[in-house]
Write a protein that holds these residues in place. Structure first.
Motif, PDB file in Angstrom:
ATOM      1  N   ASN A 194       0.826  -1.208   0.000  1.00  0.00           N
ATOM      2  CA  ASN A 194       0.000   0.000   0.000  1.00  0.00           C
ATOM      3  C   ASN A 194       0.854   1.249   0.000  1.00  0.00           C
ATOM      4  OD1 ASN A 194      -3.020  -0.997   0.694  1.00  0.00           O
ATOM      5  ND2 ASN A 194      -1.533  -2.251   1.793  1.00  0.00           N
ATOM      6  N   ALA A 195       0.625   2.125  -1.001  1.00  0.00           N
ATOM      7  CA  ALA A 195       1.404   3.362  -1.109  1.00  0.00           C
ATOM      8  C   ALA A 195       0.955   4.403  -0.095  1.00  0.00           C
ATOM      9  CB  ALA A 195       1.294   3.933  -2.519  1.00  0.00           C
ATOM     10  N   GLU A 196      -0.339   4.407   0.233  1.00  0.00           N
ATOM     11  CA  GLU A 196      -0.883   5.419   1.134  1.00  0.00           C
ATOM     12  C   GLU A 196      -1.347   4.778   2.433  1.00  0.00           C
ATOM     13  OE1 GLU A 196      -3.998   7.220  -1.168  1.00  0.00           O
ATOM     14  OE2 GLU A 196      -2.678   8.800  -1.889  1.00  0.00           O
ATOM     15  N   ILE A 197      -1.056   5.434   3.538  1.00  0.00           N
ATOM     16  CA  ILE A 197      -1.509   4.956   4.846  1.00  0.00           C
ATOM     17  C   ILE A 197      -2.829   5.617   5.210  1.00  0.00           C
ATOM     18  CG2 ILE A 197      -0.929   4.706   7.284  1.00  0.00           C
ATOM     19  CD1 ILE A 197       0.876   3.172   5.337  1.00  0.00           C
ATOM     20  N   VAL A 198      -2.906   6.925   4.989  1.00  0.00           N
ATOM     21  CA  VAL A 198      -4.107   7.696   5.303  1.00  0.00           C
ATOM     22  C   VAL A 198      -4.812   8.054   4.015  1.00  0.00           C
ATOM     23  CG1 VAL A 198      -5.012   9.758   6.441  1.00  0.00           C
ATOM     24  CG2 VAL A 198      -2.923   8.665   7.299  1.00  0.00           C
ATOM     25  N   LYS A 199      -6.135   7.908   3.978  1.00  0.00           N
ATOM     26  CA  LYS A 199      -6.894   8.312   2.805  1.00  0.00           C
ATOM     27  C   LYS A 199      -6.656   9.789   2.530  1.00  0.00           C
ATOM     28  CE  LYS A 199     -10.613   4.924   3.374  1.00  0.00           C
ATOM     29  NZ  LYS A 199     -12.059   4.725   3.616  1.00  0.00           N
ATOM     30  N   SER A 200      -6.479  10.126   1.272  1.00  0.00           N
ATOM     31  CA  SER A 200      -6.133  11.495   0.894  1.00  0.00           C
ATOM     32  C   SER A 200      -7.181  12.484   1.357  1.00  0.00           C
ATOM     33  CB  SER A 200      -5.972  11.603  -0.623  1.00  0.00           C
ATOM     34  OG  SER A 200      -5.788  12.949  -1.004  1.00  0.00           O
ATOM     35  N   ILE A 201      -6.746  13.586   1.952  1.00  0.00           N
ATOM     36  CA  ILE A 201      -7.689  14.611   2.381  1.00  0.00           C
ATOM     37  C   ILE A 201      -8.269  15.351   1.189  1.00  0.00           C
ATOM     38  CG2 ILE A 201      -6.566  14.973   4.604  1.00  0.00           C
ATOM     39  CD1 ILE A 201      -5.270  17.477   3.432  1.00  0.00           C
ATOM     40  N   LYS A 202      -7.678  15.127  -0.021  1.00  0.00           N
ATOM     41  CA  LYS A 202      -8.186  15.791  -1.213  1.00  0.00           C
ATOM     42  C   LYS A 202      -9.323  15.008  -1.862  1.00  0.00           C
ATOM     43  CE  LYS A 202      -4.109  15.887  -3.038  1.00  0.00           C
ATOM     44  NZ  LYS A 202      -3.019  16.086  -4.000  1.00  0.00           N
ATOM     45  N   SER A 203      -9.541  13.768  -1.425  1.00  0.00           N
ATOM     46  CA  SER A 203     -10.595  12.958  -2.021  1.00  0.00           C
ATOM     47  C   SER A 203     -11.957  13.568  -1.748  1.00  0.00           C
ATOM     48  CB  SER A 203     -10.548  11.532  -1.444  1.00  0.00           C
ATOM     49  OG  SER A 203     -11.679  10.800  -1.846  1.00  0.00           O
ATOM     50  N   LYS A 204     -12.737  13.729  -2.791  1.00  0.00           N
ATOM     51  CA  LYS A 204     -14.054  14.351  -2.646  1.00  0.00           C
ATOM     52  C   LYS A 204     -15.021  13.451  -1.892  1.00  0.00           C
ATOM     53  CE  LYS A 204     -13.596  17.052  -6.911  1.00  0.00           C
ATOM     54  NZ  LYS A 204     -14.113  17.286  -8.276  1.00  0.00           N
ATOM     55  N   ASN A 205     -14.701  12.156  -1.861  1.00  0.00           N
ATOM     56  CA  ASN A 205     -15.606  11.213  -1.221  1.00  0.00           C
ATOM     57  C   ASN A 205     -15.236  10.918   0.225  1.00  0.00           C
ATOM     58  OD1 ASN A 205     -17.085  10.830  -3.614  1.00  0.00           O
ATOM     59  ND2 ASN A 205     -15.544   9.383  -4.372  1.00  0.00           N
ATOM     60  N   VAL A 206     -14.177  11.559   0.670  1.00  0.00           N
ATOM     61  CA  VAL A 206     -13.688  11.277   2.022  1.00  0.00           C
ATOM     62  C   VAL A 206     -13.723  12.535   2.862  1.00  0.00           C
ATOM     63  CG1 VAL A 206     -11.723  10.549   3.396  1.00  0.00           C
ATOM     64  CG2 VAL A 206     -12.213   9.409   1.239  1.00  0.00           C
ATOM     65  N   GLN A 207     -14.367  12.458   3.989  1.00  0.00           N
ATOM     66  CA  GLN A 207     -14.331  13.551   4.957  1.00  0.00           C
ATOM     67  C   GLN A 207     -13.382  13.153   6.071  1.00  0.00           C
ATOM     68  OE1 GLN A 207     -15.849  16.497   4.609  1.00  0.00           O
ATOM     69  NE2 GLN A 207     -16.521  15.765   2.617  1.00  0.00           N
ATOM     70  N   PRO A 208     -12.479  14.046   6.468  1.00  0.00           N
ATOM     71  CA  PRO A 208     -11.542  13.705   7.533  1.00  0.00           C
ATOM     72  C   PRO A 208     -12.275  13.255   8.795  1.00  0.00           C
ATOM     73  CG  PRO A 208     -10.950  15.788   6.512  1.00  0.00           C
ATOM     74  CD  PRO A 208     -12.302  15.417   5.979  1.00  0.00           C
ATOM     75  N   ASN A 209     -11.791  12.189   9.386  1.00  0.00           N
ATOM     76  CA  ASN A 209     -12.387  11.653  10.597  1.00  0.00           C
ATOM     77  C   ASN A 209     -11.982  12.510  11.784  1.00  0.00           C
ATOM     78  OD1 ASN A 209     -13.219  10.192  12.777  1.00  0.00           O
ATOM     79  ND2 ASN A 209     -12.311   8.259  12.142  1.00  0.00           N
TER      80      ASN A 209
END
Length: 303
Positions: A194-209
């Motif tokens: 896995n290249a990313e550990i945290v889901k990108s904060i730029k993703s439109k479908n992801v709201q920071p937890n």
């Protein structure tokens, strides 16, 4: 959440870094010496239109620019930061990475004991996160799959991540001799795939937890007076040593009336009686020496 850019000086006066609060590229680092070399990066091409730009570097969470001596950084760095920030937040690709599989760099992970007998530190040979993340339970892990999977091990009590390491706190039901190799190999295998550990904060479908690292560092720019001085002292003198032991210390507050400093202990420092007393006494002595008659006591709170 939009990306914020801050400027960071380097040891080379001709090079200035523009750091983002998210990863910009997934796999490789890039170095461009002219606009032709920058054909895969619109951002780098735009920067080369500026006559003072000599070299553009793009890596991990920053863009670095090397300049010709025709200008001073003080005259252009604010406009550059805004230009880079606007581009990153426009959702355009920073660099069009090649479709072929990038050259894999072997991931290594080693286990390191900490002053807290309930916490083991697992150190990787790559940057994992850009800010400290603390997880008290699996409910906090919706944006970080690795942390979520670690909680699937019944002996894992808490997880803390910072820079290139993960601190795992266990329940008494298991001994480190029996579980360290299993955890180390699981973390190594996950990081390799896995290249990313945290889901990108730029993703439109992801709201920071909001539960992720709810006790994050208070930024010094929001502090004033003694509070700001205390926060800066902790950043410079205390945090590096604490991080080496798999933990973190966060400035919480300063009471001018009682002159009490409240700090939060995270990672390996949290819940460790010996480190709590050592840190409390050490920080108290340090702050009293640097800020005489401004600090009466330090109150350490487990995160």
């Amino acid at each position: 959440m939009s990306n914020q850019i801050k400027t960071v000086k380097t040891s080379d006066e001709s090079i200035l870094k523009f750091e983002a609060n998210d990863f910009l590229v997934k796999h490789n680092s890039f170095e461009f010496h002219n606009i032709e070399e920058a054909k895969d990066s619109v951002l780098a091409q735009q920067l080369f239109h500026l006559p003072f730009v000599k070299t553009v570097y793009i890596a991990q969470n920053f863009v670095a620019i090397q300049k010709y001596n025709i200008i001073e950084w003080e005259d252009v760095q604010q406009e550059l930061a805004e230009q880079i920030q606007n581009f990153i937040n426009s959702d355009q690709n920073i660099v069009v990475e090649k479709s072929e599989q990038p050259k894999k760099i072997p991931v290594t992970v080693y286990a390191e004991s900490t002053p807290n007998p309930h916490v083991m530190k697992f150190v990787a040979n790559k940057k994992l996160v850009l800010k400290p993340l603390e997880f008290k339970s699996i409910d906090d892990t919706s944006e970080v799959e690795l942390a979520q999977k670690l909680f699937h091990f019944p002996f894992v009590k808490e997880v803390y991540m910072d820079e290139n390491f993960i601190s795992v706190q266990k329940y008494d039901m298991a001994e480190w001799d029996d579980i360290t190799m299993k955890l180390r190999e699981f973390i190594r295998s996950y990081l390799e795939k896995n290249a990313e550990i945290v889901k990108s904060i730029k993703s439109k479908n992801v709201q920071p937890n909001e539960n992720i690292s709810t006790q994050t560092n208070t930024t010094t720019k929001n502090l004033q007076g003694i509070s700001k001085q205390i926060s800066e002292i902790l950043e410079e003198y205390v945090k590096p040593a604490v991080a080496s032991d798999g933990g973190n210390i966060v400035f919480q507050s300063y009471d001018e009336d009682t002159q009490a400093v409240h700090v939060i202990l995270q990672g390996a420092c949290s819940g460790c009686p010996s480190s709590t007393m050592t840190l409390k006494n050490g920080i108290e002595t340090l702050l009293k020496d640097i800020l005489p008659q401004q600090v009466n006591e330090v109150v350490a709170i487990n995160g």
